[in-house]
Scaffold this active site. Structure first.
Site, PDB file in Angstrom:
ATOM      1  N   LYS A  47       1.769   3.600   3.160  1.00 60.75           N
ATOM      2  CA  LYS A  47       0.411   2.785   3.151  1.00 60.75           C
ATOM      3  C   LYS A  47       0.972   1.340   3.238  1.00 60.75           C
ATOM      4  O   LYS A  47       0.152   0.926   4.051  1.00 60.75           O
ATOM      5  CB  LYS A  47       0.120   3.125   1.964  1.00 60.75           C
ATOM      6  CG  LYS A  47      -0.225   4.165   1.905  1.00 60.75           C
ATOM      7  CD  LYS A  47      -1.179   4.865  -0.312  1.00 60.75           C
ATOM      8  CE  LYS A  47       0.056   3.973  -1.163  1.00 60.75           C
ATOM      9  NZ  LYS A  47       0.796   4.885  -2.224  1.00 60.75           N
ATOM     10  N   ARG A  95      14.229   1.265   0.146  1.00 60.80           N
ATOM     11  CA  ARG A  95      13.098   0.398   0.627  1.00 60.80           C
ATOM     12  C   ARG A  95      13.686  -1.122  -0.007  1.00 60.80           C
ATOM     13  O   ARG A  95      14.388  -1.358  -1.032  1.00 60.80           O
ATOM     14  CB  ARG A  95      11.672   0.565  -0.182  1.00 60.80           C
ATOM     15  CG  ARG A  95      10.637  -0.876   0.047  1.00 60.80           C
ATOM     16  CD  ARG A  95       9.881   0.210   0.364  1.00 60.80           C
ATOM     17  NE  ARG A  95       9.355   0.086  -1.672  1.00 60.80           N
ATOM     18  CZ  ARG A  95       7.666   0.487  -1.990  1.00 60.80           C
ATOM     19  NH1 ARG A  95       6.996   0.706  -0.827  1.00 60.80           N
ATOM     20  NH2 ARG A  95       7.385   1.441  -2.489  1.00 60.80           N
ATOM     21  N   ARG A 119      12.981  -3.882  -5.075  1.00 61.90           N
ATOM     22  CA  ARG A 119      12.046  -3.844  -6.243  1.00 61.90           C
ATOM     23  C   ARG A 119      12.467  -3.245  -7.792  1.00 61.90           C
ATOM     24  O   ARG A 119      13.386  -1.909  -7.540  1.00 61.90           O
ATOM     25  CB  ARG A 119      10.271  -3.414  -6.494  1.00 61.90           C
ATOM     26  CG  ARG A 119       9.259  -4.027  -4.917  1.00 61.90           C
ATOM     27  CD  ARG A 119       8.426  -3.296  -4.815  1.00 61.90           C
ATOM     28  NE  ARG A 119       7.749  -2.019  -5.725  1.00 61.90           N
ATOM     29  CZ  ARG A 119       6.872  -2.091  -4.836  1.00 61.90           C
ATOM     30  NH1 ARG A 119       6.398  -2.063  -3.792  1.00 61.90           N
ATOM     31  NH2 ARG A 119       6.029  -0.990  -5.681  1.00 61.90           N
TER      32      ARG A 119
HETATM   33  P1  ADP Z   1       3.889   2.087  -4.754  1.00 64.00           P
HETATM   34  O1  ADP Z   1       2.327   2.984  -4.508  1.00 64.00           O
HETATM   35  O2  ADP Z   1       4.731   2.074  -3.745  1.00 64.00           O
HETATM   36  O3  ADP Z   1       4.474   2.892  -6.300  1.00 64.00           O
HETATM   37  P2  ADP Z   1       2.700  -0.202  -5.374  1.00 64.00           P
HETATM   38  O4  ADP Z   1       3.582  -1.616  -4.773  1.00 64.00           O
HETATM   39  O5  ADP Z   1       1.593  -0.415  -5.015  1.00 64.00           O
HETATM   40  O6  ADP Z   1       3.438   0.691  -4.996  1.00 64.00           O
HETATM   41  O7  ADP Z   1       2.511  -0.475  -7.229  1.00 64.00           O
HETATM   42  C1  ADP Z   1       3.623  -0.337  -8.155  1.00 64.00           C
HETATM   43  C2  ADP Z   1       3.564  -0.346  -9.392  1.00 64.00           C
HETATM   44  O8  ADP Z   1       2.339  -1.636  -9.651  1.00 64.00           O
HETATM   45  C3  ADP Z   1       2.699   0.886  -9.433  1.00 64.00           C
HETATM   46  O9  ADP Z   1       3.509   1.924  -9.769  1.00 64.00           O
HETATM   47  C4  ADP Z   1       1.976   0.347 -10.841  1.00 64.00           C
HETATM   48  O10 ADP Z   1       3.142   0.358 -12.419  1.00 64.00           O
HETATM   49  C5  ADP Z   1       1.328  -1.098 -10.920  1.00 64.00           C
HETATM   50  N1  ADP Z   1       0.130  -0.557  -9.699  1.00 64.00           N
HETATM   51  C6  ADP Z   1      -0.311  -0.721  -8.905  1.00 64.00           C
HETATM   52  N2  ADP Z   1      -1.681  -0.939  -8.397  1.00 64.00           N
HETATM   53  C7  ADP Z   1      -2.211  -0.395  -9.600  1.00 64.00           C
HETATM   54  C8  ADP Z   1      -3.579   0.219  -9.708  1.00 64.00           C
HETATM   55  N3  ADP Z   1      -4.326   0.058  -9.529  1.00 64.00           N
HETATM   56  N4  ADP Z   1      -3.823   0.141 -11.134  1.00 64.00           N
HETATM   57  C9  ADP Z   1      -2.394   0.816 -12.045  1.00 64.00           C
HETATM   58  N5  ADP Z   1      -1.453   0.309 -12.030  1.00 64.00           N
HETATM   59  C10 ADP Z   1      -0.927  -0.243 -10.568  1.00 64.00           C
END
Ligand code: ADP
Length: 208
Positions: A13, A127, A154
């Site tokens: 994404k 990653r 990360r």
């Molecule tokens: P990925 O989709 O690759 O897991 P992201 O960077 O989108 O990585 O998200 C990392 C973490 O941030 C998620 O596992 C969650 O803990 C938190 N997070 C991100 N967006 C949200 C959201 N909309 N609601 C709740 N937690 C979120």
């Protein structure tokens, strides 16, 4: 165009969002990046969010919403936006409709990038992200290919957390596929293949 991206962690994404924003100039709004920014800045919100993220769980809705609202108020959102990582459960999807409605905006399409879970585990463990600019790539690079910055893994891309994130996706986020289907907004692309192939499919699916 206002777009929501759907797909498991590691589906690509963020990579596709980076390419779309570079070509079409929409604002890339990644709630994961906003949360990592809050952690790096040491804000109380960041401190509270970190434990959930490291466990592979969702951060409480109200914390994410406050970051999102602040970001949606920025000027660049007028050129359209790509939401990457929001909504992540049905309550957030309902909230998003309300927040955008108040701004006189709407989601045009929800793009689902689908990838086999076995491939996802391999991608996530390889990653790397840039400390300076947030760009993501894989472990074949020594430094950031965009800005030359230092790369890091990360905390939540460690193997012990990956499975929890995939489980969270399956139980909390995957039901949104039906939600957006019900609004007649779902567009699906196969996330397998190299980045440019997937990007060509994304543009075709969105009519760009
Ligand atoms: P990925 O989709 O690759 O897991 P992201 O960077 O989108 O990585 O998200 C990392 C973490 O941030 C998620 O596992 C969650 O803990 C938190 N997070 C991100 N967006 C949200 C959201 N909309 N609601 C709740 N937690 C979120």
């Amino acid at each position: 165009m206002n777009l929501v991206l759907l797909g498991a962690p590691g589906a690509g994404k963020g990579t596709q969002a980076q390419k779309l924003t570079a070509e079409f100039g929409m604002a890339h709004i990644s709630t994961g990046d906003l949360l990592r920014g809050a952690i790096a800045a040491g804000t109380p919100l960041g401190l509270e969010a970190k434990g959930y993220m490291d466990a592979g769980a969702l951060v409480p809705d109200e914390l994410v919403l406050s970051l999102l609202k602040e970001r949606l108020a920025a000027d660049d959102v007028q050129n359209g936006f790509i939401l990457d990582g929001y909504p992540r459960n049905t309550a957030q999807a309902v909230t998003l409709d309300a927040v955008l409605g108040e701004m006189g905006k709407d989601v045009d399409a929800a793009l689902l990038v689908s990838v086999d879970p076995a491939i996802i585990i391999d991608r996530l463990s390889r990653r790397r992200a840039c400390k300076a600019c947030g760009f993501t790539c894989n472990d074949t690079y020594e430094v950031c290919p965009r800005c030359g910055g230092e790369l890091y893994q990360r905390d939540d891309d460690k193997p012990e957390t990956i499975q929890n994130r995939l489980d969270t996706y399956a139980t909390k986020t995957a039901p949104l596929i039906e939600y957006f289907k019900g609004q007649d907004k779902l567009v699906e692309v196969d996330g397998l293949g190299d980045v440019d192939e997937v990007y060509a499919n994304v543009k075709e699916a969105l009519g760009l």
